[in-house]
Design an enzyme around this catalytic site. Structure first.
Site, PDB file in Angstrom:
ATOM      1  N   ASP A  84       0.861  -1.179   0.000  1.00  0.00           N
ATOM      2  CA  ASP A  84       0.000   0.000   0.000  1.00  0.00           C
ATOM      3  C   ASP A  84       0.900   1.232   0.000  1.00  0.00           C
ATOM      4  O   ASP A  84       2.132   1.130   0.037  1.00  0.00           O
ATOM      5  CB  ASP A  84      -0.974  -0.049   1.174  1.00  0.00           C
ATOM      6  CG  ASP A  84      -0.286   0.003   2.528  1.00  0.00           C
ATOM      7  OD1 ASP A  84       0.941   0.240   2.575  1.00  0.00           O
ATOM      8  OD2 ASP A  84      -0.967  -0.197   3.537  1.00  0.00           O
ATOM      9  N   SER A  85       0.284   2.401  -0.036  1.00  0.00           N
ATOM     10  CA  SER A  85       1.067   3.637  -0.172  1.00  0.00           C
ATOM     11  C   SER A  85       1.422   4.250   1.171  1.00  0.00           C
ATOM     12  O   SER A  85       2.175   5.220   1.223  1.00  0.00           O
ATOM     13  CB  SER A  85       0.247   4.654  -0.952  1.00  0.00           C
ATOM     14  OG  SER A  85      -0.883   5.024  -0.166  1.00  0.00           O
ATOM     15  N   GLY A  86       0.856   3.710   2.233  1.00  0.00           N
ATOM     16  CA  GLY A  86       1.078   4.294   3.546  1.00  0.00           C
ATOM     17  C   GLY A  86       0.000   5.278   3.952  1.00  0.00           C
ATOM     18  O   GLY A  86      -0.135   5.598   5.141  1.00  0.00           O
ATOM     19  N   GLY A  87      -0.763   5.761   2.982  1.00  0.00           N
ATOM     20  CA  GLY A  87      -1.745   6.811   3.262  1.00  0.00           C
ATOM     21  C   GLY A  87      -2.762   6.421   4.320  1.00  0.00           C
ATOM     22  O   GLY A  87      -2.973   7.157   5.289  1.00  0.00           O
ATOM     23  N   ASP A 120      -7.446  -7.829   0.497  1.00  0.00           N
ATOM     24  CA  ASP A 120      -6.524  -8.008   1.620  1.00  0.00           C
ATOM     25  C   ASP A 120      -7.301  -7.667   2.865  1.00  0.00           C
ATOM     26  O   ASP A 120      -8.216  -6.838   2.827  1.00  0.00           O
ATOM     27  CB  ASP A 120      -5.321  -7.063   1.523  1.00  0.00           C
ATOM     28  CG  ASP A 120      -5.694  -5.663   1.979  1.00  0.00           C
ATOM     29  OD1 ASP A 120      -6.351  -4.937   1.211  1.00  0.00           O
ATOM     30  OD2 ASP A 120      -5.374  -5.290   3.130  1.00  0.00           O
ATOM     31  N   CYS A 143     -10.613 -29.491   6.637  1.00  0.00           N
ATOM     32  CA  CYS A 143      -9.415 -28.652   6.471  1.00  0.00           C
ATOM     33  C   CYS A 143      -8.171 -29.481   6.769  1.00  0.00           C
ATOM     34  O   CYS A 143      -8.166 -30.294   7.697  1.00  0.00           O
ATOM     35  CB  CYS A 143      -9.506 -27.458   7.416  1.00  0.00           C
ATOM     36  SG  CYS A 143      -8.088 -26.356   7.346  1.00  0.00           S
ATOM     37  N   CYS A 160      -5.073 -28.086   7.284  1.00  0.00           N
ATOM     38  CA  CYS A 160      -4.014 -27.273   7.909  1.00  0.00           C
ATOM     39  C   CYS A 160      -3.535 -27.970   9.171  1.00  0.00           C
ATOM     40  O   CYS A 160      -4.218 -28.840   9.704  1.00  0.00           O
ATOM     41  CB  CYS A 160      -4.535 -25.868   8.202  1.00  0.00           C
ATOM     42  SG  CYS A 160      -5.436 -25.739   9.765  1.00  0.00           S
ATOM     43  N   ASP A 206      -3.190   8.144  -1.604  1.00  0.00           N
ATOM     44  CA  ASP A 206      -4.484   8.827  -1.632  1.00  0.00           C
ATOM     45  C   ASP A 206      -4.804   9.349  -0.244  1.00  0.00           C
ATOM     46  O   ASP A 206      -4.159   8.971   0.735  1.00  0.00           O
ATOM     47  CB  ASP A 206      -5.606   7.898  -2.135  1.00  0.00           C
ATOM     48  CG  ASP A 206      -5.752   6.640  -1.278  1.00  0.00           C
ATOM     49  OD1 ASP A 206      -4.870   6.370  -0.429  1.00  0.00           O
ATOM     50  OD2 ASP A 206      -6.736   5.916  -1.468  1.00  0.00           O
ATOM     51  N   HIS A 214      -4.786 -21.673  10.375  1.00  0.00           N
ATOM     52  CA  HIS A 214      -6.095 -22.178   9.965  1.00  0.00           C
ATOM     53  C   HIS A 214      -6.907 -21.106   9.245  1.00  0.00           C
ATOM     54  O   HIS A 214      -7.505 -21.356   8.190  1.00  0.00           O
ATOM     55  CB  HIS A 214      -6.903 -22.700  11.158  1.00  0.00           C
ATOM     56  CG  HIS A 214      -8.314 -22.972  10.746  1.00  0.00           C
ATOM     57  ND1 HIS A 214      -8.676 -24.090  10.031  1.00  0.00           N
ATOM     58  CD2 HIS A 214      -9.440 -22.211  10.846  1.00  0.00           C
ATOM     59  CE1 HIS A 214      -9.966 -24.021   9.728  1.00  0.00           C
ATOM     60  NE2 HIS A 214     -10.452 -22.893  10.213  1.00  0.00           N
ATOM     61  N   CYS A 238      -5.977 -28.300  12.121  1.00  0.00           N
ATOM     62  CA  CYS A 238      -7.072 -29.267  11.961  1.00  0.00           C
ATOM     63  C   CYS A 238      -6.561 -30.697  11.840  1.00  0.00           C
ATOM     64  O   CYS A 238      -7.222 -31.640  12.266  1.00  0.00           O
ATOM     65  CB  CYS A 238      -7.907 -28.905  10.733  1.00  0.00           C
ATOM     66  SG  CYS A 238      -8.773 -27.335  10.939  1.00  0.00           S
TER      67      CYS A 238
END
Lengths: 372, 372
Positions: A92-95, A266, A304, A306, A146, A335, A309
């Site tokens: 990301d831009s940090g904004g 995200d 699952c 993972c 932004d 998980h 599990c």
């Protein structure tokens, strides 16, 4: 070096599946990007993140510029090498985090002055510096700087903020320049106002980006309003570019947004919730602190594979959550990331098979258990 | 079912190498046992502990009896299944931690009453209950309950305490009974007094155990005194049984104790130090908080193949330690356990090859860097 490219493979209604090609590897879309804030996805080794099915990570410019510093990461070989992840990284831009985490912000046309939340040092972020930092990190997908107005801002305030964000988008794109194999994404703002969202999309398309993000959502407006904004925005975005909904969300948000044509997500929710003892499963959300799990020999989710599990009971997870053991953070984070990736896998398969509405309905029908 | 057995393969001076055979797998000696206090080796998944080269873990009766409770673990299939570790497990008797962690202890002939450090509930531990708990856990090597006098105790106090510990050892052995494939170890006490240590060893041999531990050391007496006690004790232990030095220690302590004939060790040092940002390496102890590592592109130890060394720089480790990221705890714990296991591997190979003194000298010569 391979160029950055997006191939659309299939659509179902507004939903789409495809692949973003980068020199560091393919990103299957719709894609969920785990958040690796400070050069680590919290409580996970990079190889484990890969095992969950993640194709790409997100890194936070704000955190990395403050500690350990972009120039230091560059000296140590760039962010990929630094954090041991050789797949694509979006930064990301940090904004957004300057607005939410730092103190004493002062925004003007040039950029934003702020004080680090870590040690109070004065810092400055402009479109040019945000892009310079992302270049130093070696980010594969770089986001424009932004301004992120608060959810309570008036239409007039949003309009003024949007105009600034669009001028910053132009400067960000110019600062990005040409970087073979790397992409620069614009960010649509405009709050909950459909005409502003449309204007923002059109202005960004005028500048020309490799992908288009939708920002300023999941800030308190609620799912129904968020979906309305998507309905009002997505049709104005180019079909041949990836669309990224920033900071979203719960499993049900992801399903709804995929049906509305979003390709990338995200969110800290799977990792942060995992550290708080909460697990996302096919059957819904479980809070492992709940005493009802103390003697439960069943796995979190028997579909699952993972480590949480495959090897442990809910009784064990309850115990380690209560005892504040680090393995609780590790297992529940793993998980949850695995669950988010499996949700993406199901949605991609559903779109490819023309059954995405059924997949979505099946997911929703499964989410009956809820400990929240 | 295989019986519990100890095979001696080679000796070099007083040092020995061999293998302890158990139904759950072999334990190569000299062996270092990572500590899995509350049913987890802190910050490690069980498969990762196995990858470091560990053959056996230690579990703490005191912690497990208080939370989640021995009966609960038994209902959930025993400690191995509960914590996802299918290799051998040694459990202590709880005695040492009752003395060091709990409140309002009251010791009499029968046992020790105490209050849980977690929630203040009144608890009771006797030789019989300590063995019952270890049986419920399914422990492969069970330790007798003993009293652990403080380092400052007088000879008279130690003598009285030792007599009680020997009566408790007899009751513990009787309570252990016959458990095919499982072992019961006695614990030599006697402080720093050679005659008491000898008396303790002889009394335990009279009762008859599958292995003999040396307790009451590493409590502040210093390495030189500890080694003197080993020199005064080990010759009185049977050659055909494993010898376990409890709660020790630093790499240099392990080397010295192996040279004095010790076969087994446990210690929280590699895991606890790892969580404190400290790394044990061939070159000595490094404190990753130290600013001198901020720009260091080298791995912790270039001869180590653990994930911390294979994938990350000292600069990265410094960053994640400073940022208090969970991955710092994970990576440094893994590295330290891998280092301890590699030390044991070198010592075993040295004993087998008749060069253990050279191996020991080589290790000591390497430990030049120290950040402590």
């Amino acid at each position: 070096m391979t160029a950055f490219d997006f191939e659309l493979h299939a659509t179902g209604g507004n939903a789409r599946t495809g692949v973003i090609r980068t020199p560091r590897g393919d990103i299957r879309t719709p894609a969920f990007m785990p958040v690796g804030t400070a050069a680590t996805v919290k409580a996970m080794l990079p190889d484990s993140v890969r095992e969950t099915g993640a194709d790409i990570l997100l890194g936070n410019t704000y955190h990395l510029m403050l500690r350990p510093g972009a120039e230091r990461i560059a000296r140590l070989g760039g962010l990929h090498r630094f954090m041991g992840w050789d797949g694509p990284i979006l930064t990301d831009s940090g904004g957004f985090q300057v607005m939410s985490l730092s103190k004493l912000r002062k925004i003007d046309e040039d950029g934003v002055k702020f004080r680090s939340h870590i040690d109070g040092t004065e810092e400055f972020l402009s479109p040019e510096r945000a892009m310079e930092i992302q270049r130093l990190l070696g980010s594969d997908i770089q986001m424009v700087l932004d301004e992120c107005p608060s959810f309570s801002a008036t239409q007039k305030q949003i309009e003024i903020s949007l105009a600034l964000s669009m001028r910053w988008a132009k400067r960000s794109k110019a600062a990005f320049g040409e970087q073979t194999g790397r992409a620069c994404f614009g960010i649509v703002q405009g709050g909950t106002f459909a005409p502003l969202r449309r204007r923002s999309a059109e202005e960004l398309i005028g500048i020309g980006f490799d992908g288009y993000a939708i920002g300023g959502l999941a800030v308190g407006e609620g799912q129904a309003v968020m979906f309305e904004v998507l309905d009002a925005t997505v049709p104005h975005l180019p079909k041949d570019r990836p669309r990224y909904l920033m900071g979203v969300g719960k499993p049900d948000d992801l399903v709804g947004a995929v049906l509305r044509g979003i390709d990338m997500f995200d969110c800290v929710l799977p990792t942060r919730s995992g550290r708080n003892g909460q697990a996302f499963t096919r059957a819904g959300t479980l809070n492992l602190r709940n005493a009802r799990f103390a003697d439960d020999p069943a796995p979190l989710d028997d579909a699952c594979s993972c480590p949480a599990c495959a090897r442990f009971s809910r009784g064990y997870l309850h115990h380690v959550v209560k005892a504040k053991e680090i393995i609780a953070l590790m297992l529940l984070t793993w998980h949850n990331l695995a669950y988010y990736q499996s949700l993406m896998t199901q949605l991609r398969a559903g779109i490819a098979a023309g059954t995405v509405e059924n997949v979505a309905a099946g997911c929703r029908a499964g989410w009956v258990e809820a400990d929240e």
